[in-house]
Design an enzyme around this catalytic site. Sequence first.
Site, PDB file in Angstrom:
ATOM      1  N   HIS A 115      12.324  14.523  48.511  1.00 37.25           N
ATOM      2  CA  HIS A 115      13.505  14.208  49.320  1.00 37.25           C
ATOM      3  C   HIS A 115      13.560  12.719  49.665  1.00 37.25           C
ATOM      4  CE1 HIS A 115      16.635  15.421  52.317  1.00 37.25           C
ATOM      5  NE2 HIS A 115      16.256  14.283  52.862  1.00 37.25           N
ATOM      6  N   GLU A 116      12.459  12.196  50.207  1.00 37.96           N
ATOM      7  CA  GLU A 116      12.459  10.795  50.651  1.00 37.96           C
ATOM      8  C   GLU A 116      12.431   9.831  49.471  1.00 37.96           C
ATOM      9  OE1 GLU A 116      13.127  10.089  53.635  1.00 37.96           O
ATOM     10  OE2 GLU A 116      12.909  12.116  54.425  1.00 37.96           O
TER      11      GLU A 116
ATOM     12  N   HIS B  63      15.951   9.411  48.138  1.00 37.86           N
ATOM     13  CA  HIS B  63      16.749   8.475  48.942  1.00 37.86           C
ATOM     14  C   HIS B  63      16.411   7.026  48.562  1.00 37.86           C
ATOM     15  CE1 HIS B  63      18.740  11.242  51.544  1.00 37.86           C
ATOM     16  NE2 HIS B  63      17.668  11.628  52.210  1.00 37.86           N
TER      17      HIS B  63
END
Length: 213
Positions: free
Chosen positions: A23-24, A27
């Site tokens: 997820h990170e 980003h």
Amino acid sequence: MELNLIQKIAVMALPVLFAITAHEAAHAYAAKRLGDPTAYLLGRVTFNPLKHIDPIGTILLPLIFLMLPGGFLFGWAKPVPVDFGRLNHPKRDMLWVAAAGPAANFMMAIIWGLFFKLAEGMDGSSFQLPLAYMSQAGISINVVLMVLNLIPVPPLDGGRMLMSVLPDHLAAKLALVEPYGLFVLIGLMATGLLNGIMSPFIALAYRLIHFIV
């Protein structure tokens, strides 16, 4: 089969770490591709979970929630810093940077679905049951994280996506909610409304993953 706390931790540790890492990192990668190298320069475009772990949100809180009745998992990772002003097209590109995280979780859920299919074909193997449990946990964690982050309340990804598509005057008003976003989320969870909001979308995501896998 009901798992005890140690078994739950053993089953969920890897799926949780992979979920927050994907997820990170997504980003950070999207921000770099769209013009902002801030997270990249801090080493956040990586699958090394140590770069993304928040000691309280990633470790302590999930452990506490696992010990509570129901075993609901709640927590967060270290946020990826994004200087939206450095993006090539700040307002438009905010949408893609925000969407990258939930998209990564959807892909991770599909991958865990493939591992579950693999486990189904491992009859007689001592790895079958552990892999099946871990795969189920991986699907669940990534689906919940995806749907939770798509709630349109800043600073959640859904809030930033909504700000990206709203007219400037409405986006500015929505941005005022950001300092209180976590309290809104806790309030929704405490009243039981969060489960009601998320459940239909979680069910839809499961059906879509089942169709794909």
